[in-house]
Scaffold this motif. Structure first.
Motif, PDB file in Angstrom:
ATOM      1  N   GLY A  12       0.502 -23.638   8.547  1.00  0.00           N
ATOM      2  CA  GLY A  12       1.324 -22.234   8.422  1.00  0.00           C
ATOM      3  C   GLY A  12       0.822 -20.991   9.335  1.00  0.00           C
ATOM      4  N   ASN A  54       4.057 -20.051   6.385  1.00  0.00           N
ATOM      5  CA  ASN A  54       3.907 -18.833   4.717  1.00  0.00           C
ATOM      6  C   ASN A  54       2.747 -19.761   4.366  1.00  0.00           C
ATOM      7  OD1 ASN A  54       3.861 -17.518   3.094  1.00  0.00           O
ATOM      8  ND2 ASN A  54       6.432 -17.556   1.933  1.00  0.00           N
ATOM      9  N   SER A  68      -0.088 -20.744   1.706  1.00  0.00           N
ATOM     10  CA  SER A  68       0.459 -21.623   0.304  1.00  0.00           C
ATOM     11  C   SER A  68      -1.407 -20.462  -0.077  1.00  0.00           C
ATOM     12  CB  SER A  68      -0.376 -22.800   0.511  1.00  0.00           C
ATOM     13  OG  SER A  68      -1.914 -22.916   0.557  1.00  0.00           O
ATOM     14  N   ALA A 119       7.634 -14.901   9.811  1.00  0.00           N
ATOM     15  CA  ALA A 119       6.387 -15.945   9.015  1.00  0.00           C
ATOM     16  C   ALA A 119       5.757 -14.396   8.196  1.00  0.00           C
ATOM     17  CB  ALA A 119       5.124 -15.315  10.006  1.00  0.00           C
ATOM     18  N   GLU A 120       5.051 -14.733   7.025  1.00  0.00           N
ATOM     19  CA  GLU A 120       4.545 -14.507   6.227  1.00  0.00           C
ATOM     20  C   GLU A 120       2.570 -14.681   5.736  1.00  0.00           C
ATOM     21  OE1 GLU A 120       7.193 -13.448   2.654  1.00  0.00           O
ATOM     22  OE2 GLU A 120       5.083 -12.317   1.008  1.00  0.00           O
ATOM     23  N   VAL A 121       1.956 -13.893   5.598  1.00  0.00           N
ATOM     24  CA  VAL A 121       0.533 -13.916   4.918  1.00  0.00           C
ATOM     25  C   VAL A 121      -0.196 -13.023   4.453  1.00  0.00           C
ATOM     26  CG1 VAL A 121      -0.708 -12.724   6.834  1.00  0.00           C
ATOM     27  CG2 VAL A 121      -1.180 -15.039   6.168  1.00  0.00           C
ATOM     28  N   ALA A 159       8.844 -10.235   9.911  1.00  0.00           N
ATOM     29  CA  ALA A 159       7.352 -10.567   9.718  1.00  0.00           C
ATOM     30  C   ALA A 159       6.791  -9.814   7.972  1.00  0.00           C
ATOM     31  CB  ALA A 159       6.654 -10.939  10.761  1.00  0.00           C
ATOM     32  N   THR A 160       6.315 -10.680   7.154  1.00  0.00           N
ATOM     33  CA  THR A 160       5.806  -9.877   5.483  1.00  0.00           C
ATOM     34  C   THR A 160       4.233  -9.751   6.464  1.00  0.00           C
ATOM     35  OG1 THR A 160       7.318  -9.872   5.198  1.00  0.00           O
ATOM     36  CG2 THR A 160       5.504  -9.268   3.942  1.00  0.00           C
TER      37      THR A 160
END
Lengths: 251, 426
Positions: free
Chosen positions: B104, B158, B160, B188-190, B214-215
């Protein structure tokens, strides 16, 4: 239990004498009530005993089971078994009621060299006592006294008293701001804690509270002194005739 | 014109100390940035934007030496499942770092990414250059020009686990310049964590592009080495319905200036920036925040709390700029200090500049002491003065810490704060 002799107290900031020689002996298992007009020094007595800043003891002693409480920090007095139910319980935003209670219980245990209460035991104990006082889970989660009604604040004081299991309880105008039902609930909470080994000092303006918390001894305080002591009938006399007659009689 | 001459000589002295990394895709951006620094000149005490914070030790040639921290406290985030990327005095440490592959996300080192087609070329120095208006931020331009390393994080999904940039400080005279570029693709998120004192002097810049939907979560812990100095910049651009949340814990540090520049360019975007700092003695901490609303229905929050004692200084310069078409803006800004004695000070400059007519913006700034009534209440229940003061202090900081969404991270930050307060009791 609590022995007060010739207690003289003035304000730290100004030259004003508030207590002018208070003598009081409270035995274990007994409930003493102090009544008196505004400005007689009732609340000052409770603050001085619990260690609030701003007062200077100029003479006299106050001993709790032989230990000089006036020499102790407020937290040491608490650990020694003294508890003050505040007339105006303080709101503490950001500190959860549960966290507060558990910190207090364990701080006292630690100070007495006892083992701290586990989270599970604490939760069990607090839930049982909260239920008796009709304090719901939400009130336990909220910040200490923040957004509590007058009645909720006073019930929260009694909950703290129940959890901390003090030897000597001082209730400072616990009836102020309460309706009849709330007062009954609070009184039941106090009555449940009455025991052989525990002393109570109930400070109040009105006889009403004493219908529910039956005192063994009633004292009348005026101008910084106990001017008359007697049985529960003294409270009724105040209720019927006001303080005027009694004060005139002792003057 | 003595000021201008002095500025030129300060700037020349500092730039003369540095070498522009040559070659690769970033070369043009670096040259542009160098031109920007030369045109602006490095900050000086007389500059309005540096009124409350002395920039001289940040701009002089060479770092003021900083002693290493000798506390045996375990490094923060150390117990978490994370992808750890370690820099020692600003130099990447491959042995201490984890493998950079994670589903990701693709992660490259700035120093190694030499190919001309690198995605980061369209971002490197771009958000920084944009953030130079209306207020110049010369230390950020200097960073873009001279950064020796950093990471380029491209988030496509995203991942893990969080990516932790760990900055060790091992040399008492280290002078580090790192530049990170982060791009989140739509949806997307991170979570990016940063921790550690980094160097005697640390200049760090982070450019973050958050695409539509996205976050981005950012939690940073600056601290430990008391004598360290840092100037950091975050430049973020937010797309439609994107979320940006950044929290910074600062404990110790003779000088920290954290600038955060955010542009809300897509409708219904959310930007939260928060900070909790605790300072004792010769501690100076400056949060300078500039949030621009340039789209409809966006929300921004600035929550900064500072606990100061023994002459520590806290600074807050925070601005919300709402452009003409940024209707339905919801802006909130609060900066508060808890002064534990009369020697400490808090200097705040909250600003609102609003050109749209249908917005809700509020701001507030306060300085106060420990509530004596609350303290007595706690003590009367048996909580000793030290722990009672700590409890009230943590309660004061709570609004900022609660901006961290992840509970484990929030607990970790609270634990650090509690431990710091216990070590620094009077």
């Amino acid at each position: 239990m609590l022995s007060i002799k010739n207690l003289h107290v003035k304000l730290e900031e100004e030259d004003k004498q508030i207590l002018k020689g208070v003598d009081l002996e409270i035995e274990a298992g007994k409930v003493h009530a102090i009544m008196g007009p505004n400005g007689s020094g009732k609340s000052t007595l409770s603050y001085v005993l619990s260690g609030k800043d701003g007062y200077e003891v100029t003479d006299g002693t106050a001993m709790l089971e032989g230990a000089d409480v006036l020499e102790m920090e407020p937290e040491e007095r608490a650990a020694a078994g003294l508890f003050l139910a505040f007339q105006y319980p303080v709101e503490i935003p950001g500190v959860g009621n549960m966290t507060f209670l558990r910190t207090a219980v364990n701080a006292q245990r630690k100070a007495r060299g006892e083992e701290e209460m586990s989270a599970a035991d604490f939760l069990k104990a607090v839930r049982a006592r909260a239920k008796e006082l009709k304090i719901d889970a939400d009130m336990l989660k909220r910040p200490v006294n923040v957004g509590f009604s007058g009645g909720e604040k006073k019930r929260n004081e009694i909950l703290q008293m129940a959890m901390l299991e003090p030897r000597m309880c001082i209730l400072d105008e616990t009836d102020s701001g309460l309706d009849v039902d709330a007062m009954k609930l609070v009184a039941e909470g106090v009555n449940a804690l009455r025991s052989e080994g525990r002393g109570f000092l109930v400070i109040t303006h009105y006889q009403r509270l004493l219908d529910h918390i039956k005192p063994d001894v009633v004292h009348i305080m005026a101008d910084g002194k106990i001017v008359k002591s007697g049985g529960p009938e003294l409270a009724l006399e105040v209720e019927n005739n006001g303080y005027g007659d009694i004060l005139a009689e002792v003057a | 014109m003595a000021d201008a001459a002095e500025k030129i000589s300060t700037t020349d002295a500092r730039l003369g100390d540095l070498t522009l990394p040559a070659g690769g895709w970033s070369e043009a951006a670096r040259k542009d940035a160098l031109a920007r620094v030369q045109a602006m000149g490095l900050p000086e005490r007389r500059d309005e934007y540096w009124k409350y914070t002395r920039p001289d030790t940040l701009t002089q040639a060479g770092a003021v030496p900083a002693a290493l921290f000798d506390n045996d406290e375990a490094p923060i985030f150390g117990e978490m499942d994370r992808l750890n990327i370690v820099f020692v005095d600003g130099v990447f440490d491959p042995q201490a770092s984890d493998d950079l592959s994670l589903e990701g996300v693709t992660i490259d080192r700035l120093a190694e990414a030499k190919t001309d087609i690198h995605w980061a070329r369209d971002l490197y120095g771009v958000l920084e250059a944009k953030g130079q208006n209306p207020v110049p931020r010369p230390l950020a331009a200097l960073n873009t020009a001279f950064a020796t390393d950093g990471v380029l994080i491209h988030v496509t999904g995203n991942p893990s686990k969080p990516i932790n940039l760990t900055y060790h400080h091992r040399s008492e005279t280290s002078d580090a310049i790192l530049h990170h570029v982060i791009r989140l693709d739509p949806g997307a998120e991170v979570t990016v964590l940063e921790s550690g004192p980094a160097a005697a002097r640390f200049n760090k810049c982070m450019e973050v592009e958050v695409a539509d939907g996205a976050t981005f979560h950012h939690v940073r812990a600056q601290g430990r080495d008391h004598e360290r100095r840092a100037a950091t910049h975050i430049f973020a651009r937010l797309g439609t319905e994107s979320v940006f949340k950044s929290f910074t814990l600062t404990a110790n540090g003779v000088l920290t200036r954290n600038e955060c520049v955010i542009e809300l360019t897509g409708d219904d975007a959310v930007a939260h920036v928060a900070g909790a700092c605790v300072g004792d003695g010769d501690f100076h901490h400056d949060d300078t925040v500039f949030i621009t609303h340039d789209a409809v229905g966006c929300e921004s929050r600035q929550v900064f709390k500072k606990v100061l004692r023994n002459g520590a200084t806290g600074v807050f310069q925070g601005k919300i700029l709402v452009k003409k078409d940024a209707q339905k803006t919801d802006g909130y800004q609060i900066s508060q200090s808890l002064l534990l004695d009369e020697d400490s000070q808090f200097l705040a400059k909250p600003e609102l500049e609003i050109y749209a007519d249908d917005v809700a913006c509020s701001h507030g700034s306060t300085s106060g002491a420990i509530d004596e009534d609350a303290l007595f209440y706690l003590r009367s229940r048996g909580v000793p003065e030290g722990p009672a003061t700590d409890l009230l202090t943590l309660a004061f900081l709570a609004e900022a810490v609660e901006e961290i969404e992840n509970e484990d991270l929030r607990d970790e930050i609270n634990d650090r704060l509690a431990a710091w307060l216990e070590r620094h009791r009077s």
